[in-house]
Write an enzyme that holds these catalytic residues in place. Sequence first.
Site, PDB file in Angstrom:
ATOM      1  N   ASP A 108       0.854  -1.187   0.000  1.00 10.78           N
ATOM      2  CA  ASP A 108       0.000   0.000   0.000  1.00 10.78           C
ATOM      3  C   ASP A 108       0.891   1.238   0.000  1.00 10.78           C
ATOM      4  O   ASP A 108       1.682   1.442   0.927  1.00 10.78           O
ATOM      5  CB  ASP A 108      -0.909  -0.012   1.231  1.00 10.78           C
ATOM      6  CG  ASP A 108      -1.996   1.043   1.171  1.00 10.78           C
ATOM      7  OD1 ASP A 108      -2.077   1.764   0.155  1.00 10.78           O
ATOM      8  OD2 ASP A 108      -2.774   1.153   2.134  1.00 10.78           O
ATOM      9  N   ASP A 110      -3.440   2.708  -5.667  1.00  9.59           N
ATOM     10  CA  ASP A 110      -2.221   2.742  -4.857  1.00  9.59           C
ATOM     11  C   ASP A 110      -1.962   1.473  -4.055  1.00  9.59           C
ATOM     12  O   ASP A 110      -1.151   1.492  -3.127  1.00  9.59           O
ATOM     13  CB  ASP A 110      -2.279   3.933  -3.896  1.00  9.59           C
ATOM     14  CG  ASP A 110      -3.474   3.852  -2.951  1.00  9.59           C
ATOM     15  OD1 ASP A 110      -4.394   3.071  -3.224  1.00  9.59           O
ATOM     16  OD2 ASP A 110      -3.481   4.572  -1.937  1.00  9.59           O
ATOM     17  N   GLU A 111      -2.635   0.372  -4.363  1.00  7.59           N
ATOM     18  CA  GLU A 111      -2.382  -0.852  -3.610  1.00  7.59           C
ATOM     19  C   GLU A 111      -2.481  -2.070  -4.510  1.00  7.59           C
ATOM     20  O   GLU A 111      -3.134  -2.047  -5.549  1.00  7.59           O
ATOM     21  CB  GLU A 111      -3.358  -0.978  -2.443  1.00  7.59           C
ATOM     22  CG  GLU A 111      -4.819  -1.027  -2.837  1.00  7.59           C
ATOM     23  CD  GLU A 111      -5.733  -1.163  -1.633  1.00  7.59           C
ATOM     24  OE1 GLU A 111      -5.380  -1.910  -0.709  1.00  7.59           O
ATOM     25  OE2 GLU A 111      -6.789  -0.503  -1.630  1.00  7.59           O
ATOM     26  N   CYS A 146     -33.598 -26.200  -7.106  1.00  2.00           N
ATOM     27  CA  CYS A 146     -32.977 -25.200  -7.982  1.00  2.00           C
ATOM     28  C   CYS A 146     -31.771 -24.509  -7.361  1.00  2.00           C
ATOM     29  O   CYS A 146     -31.098 -23.740  -8.042  1.00  2.00           O
ATOM     30  CB  CYS A 146     -34.000 -24.136  -8.383  1.00  2.00           C
ATOM     31  SG  CYS A 146     -34.640 -23.183  -6.991  1.00  2.00           S
ATOM     32  N   HIS A 182     -41.849 -19.927  -2.600  1.00  5.49           N
ATOM     33  CA  HIS A 182     -40.912 -20.689  -3.412  1.00  5.49           C
ATOM     34  C   HIS A 182     -41.425 -22.112  -3.617  1.00  5.49           C
ATOM     35  O   HIS A 182     -41.307 -22.685  -4.702  1.00  5.49           O
ATOM     36  CB  HIS A 182     -39.536 -20.718  -2.744  1.00  5.49           C
ATOM     37  CG  HIS A 182     -38.447 -21.242  -3.616  1.00  5.49           C
ATOM     38  ND1 HIS A 182     -37.880 -20.494  -4.623  1.00  5.49           N
ATOM     39  CD2 HIS A 182     -37.822 -22.449  -3.652  1.00  5.49           C
ATOM     40  CE1 HIS A 182     -36.961 -21.206  -5.225  1.00  5.49           C
ATOM     41  NE2 HIS A 182     -36.906 -22.403  -4.665  1.00  5.49           N
ATOM     42  N   CYS A 222     -32.531 -24.514  -1.539  1.00  9.15           N
ATOM     43  CA  CYS A 222     -33.547 -25.344  -2.170  1.00  9.15           C
ATOM     44  C   CYS A 222     -32.881 -26.514  -2.889  1.00  9.15           C
ATOM     45  O   CYS A 222     -31.958 -26.317  -3.691  1.00  9.15           O
ATOM     46  CB  CYS A 222     -34.373 -24.521  -3.160  1.00  9.15           C
ATOM     47  SG  CYS A 222     -35.555 -25.492  -4.111  1.00  9.15           S
ATOM     48  N   HIS A 265     -42.551 -24.118  -7.323  1.00  5.09           N
ATOM     49  CA  HIS A 265     -42.272 -25.461  -7.826  1.00  5.09           C
ATOM     50  C   HIS A 265     -43.563 -26.244  -8.066  1.00  5.09           C
ATOM     51  O   HIS A 265     -43.653 -27.054  -8.988  1.00  5.09           O
ATOM     52  CB  HIS A 265     -41.377 -26.214  -6.837  1.00  5.09           C
ATOM     53  CG  HIS A 265     -39.979 -25.701  -6.795  1.00  5.09           C
ATOM     54  ND1 HIS A 265     -39.220 -25.524  -7.928  1.00  5.09           N
ATOM     55  CD2 HIS A 265     -39.186 -25.316  -5.753  1.00  5.09           C
ATOM     56  CE1 HIS A 265     -38.031 -25.055  -7.596  1.00  5.09           C
ATOM     57  NE2 HIS A 265     -37.989 -24.913  -6.284  1.00  5.09           N
TER      58      HIS A 265
END
Length: 650
Positions: free
Chosen positions: A110, A230-231, A569, A584, A566, A588
């Site tokens: 740094d 700068d790092e 999915c 959800h 799940c 399905h």
Amino acid sequence: METTENSISGDDSARPWQSYNTVYTNAKAGMEGVDKEKVQRVVYEMSKGSKYFQNEERKEAYMKQKVDSMKAQLAKLTPHDLSHHQTISDKRILELEAARDLSRIWLHVDMDAFYAAVETLSNPSLKGKPMAVGGMSMISTANYEARKFGVRAAMPGFIARKLCPELIFVPTDFKKYTYYSDLTRKGCAFTRGFFDTELKLFLLDEFSDSLAFYLVYEKYDPNFLAASLDEAYLDITNYCNDKGMTSGEVAEELRESVHKETGLTCSAGVAPNRLLAKVCSDINKPNGQFVLPNERAAVVTFISSLPIRKIGGIGKVTENILNGVFGITTCEEMLQKRSFISALFSRSSADFFLSVGLGIGRTDTPEVTQRKSMSNERTFSPTEDETLIHQKLVDLSENLSSDLNKEGLRGRTLTLKLKTTCFEVRTRAVTLPNCICSTEDILKHATKLLKAELPVSLRLIGLRMSHFNEGVAVDAKQKTLSNFIVTESNIRNNTSAFDIHDPSESCNPVNTPQIPDLDRADTCHRLNEAETSGSFDLKDTVVNDESIMSSINTKQAMFWLNDYECSVCGTELPPSFVEERQEHFDFHLAQSLQDEEKSSNRNPILKPKQRLFEKDETRQSGVKKKQKASPSEGKHIPIHMFFAKTSQNF
């Protein structure tokens, strides 16, 4: 506003600044001996009554509301809930420990007060004097002489001048800093001959110092990561092994090389991962280094007493939430209160906090990802002058166009960002039929967006371009719509999970009290009953017998892996998202009906749901209530039946 004012007043009305939370009192490198109460008092007195102060009051009130809300959630947790989340977090800690990698050596370098150092290099007369890059409205950085007075980056210049009357302001020169940054990151093109001879000579003459950054870094790690202007992060494992040097010797050699080639100083931190390396580089600033051994005991000891604010990714808001809700101030306390964190935060956030508590960070070299957007913005003194505002827009358009051309990018969506004098942030965007990158095109569309907001008093303007060149390969890590739509093959592939499914999980994913949805509860009850007993009462059915069996299969195939993911999915929904998890499941269920419709090549007619309670016959003697059309009476099932409503950010 009264609540906020009371919070600011504190218990001691004579010293209201003591409870005034401001980022400016957090010590940066070089500010260890600063009188924090003095800084807090000056910031309070200089900003009281201003638009900035009012904005801070609003943010303080919002933060207090958020903390109170999370405290209320915490109070509702039962011993059973805490035991459940303790088990989850303990299991996750074992997984994280098993993945701990102590084989790599990472170095974070740094540059010390980079902007100020570059300006001092250009003007040696500034050396040893308190100096800040910026102006009276805002400063970008301050040198270490100015930091002794409490002056720091992102502080308004008029407050900085009050803290340090001798402060010298130097205007920002982003073109200069950008050149340094570009040459640092693109030195590969220079060394591999992608520039013509004339341009090479010009670059060597004008920017030989910044080019040395790249040449120094590349020596130790050809694939170093430039994190900002700068790092940078360097994996020096191979270099240490090849040269037979210790990590401390390599860090010392690198810092000496940077100073010899550029005249600028830098600080370095060495650790087993990038998270800790960044923390270590800040310990002995400026022009120093700190080495953390690649040993688990050393890492655990180091991280145990480390303040949470020292960790990259934990800012003012997160710090106040962790402290205000859980009383957490050190990294070790994150592990001690892991069950509370697991209960109130998402899985990804909880994983991050647990990793911090263990001192575990990334050790692999990140994959190169496709840029999603490019932006430029500028802060200035508040103004209503439309001519001046338009000129700022012209400058931003030129800068954005230049940046796009350097990367060979063209975009379709242009977003205008405005911050008003009252610190209100507004955005307007337009998506174009074709990709653009020229200054003229950007300015034309940006001007139209700006006109819709005029007249307005502004303190910041920004432009962002996104949706780059069509036809470019899609980033493999970017989720698309198909990730959230379940196909028949997805369901079929997950049928192997039947044996480990708990039928009650999809209906009531958590054990916290809730107001049941009678229709949903009825459906879930009957589906669960069919699963456990093997029988099903057809007089209570909602759909025909084939659809019922398809629904049961979907119900069986779906469960929550690790209580959050799940099984069908892969969507992640924590237990606290009760309604979202139920929706959800409905998603399905609807998908299975659609699959059944396609496979049977017919349109199943949905039957009315059986009421849980008998109708009142006296109410049926009047005019019949008009029945709403069933979603399936038409040719297609509405599209909204195939998507889950959720507030989770994917």
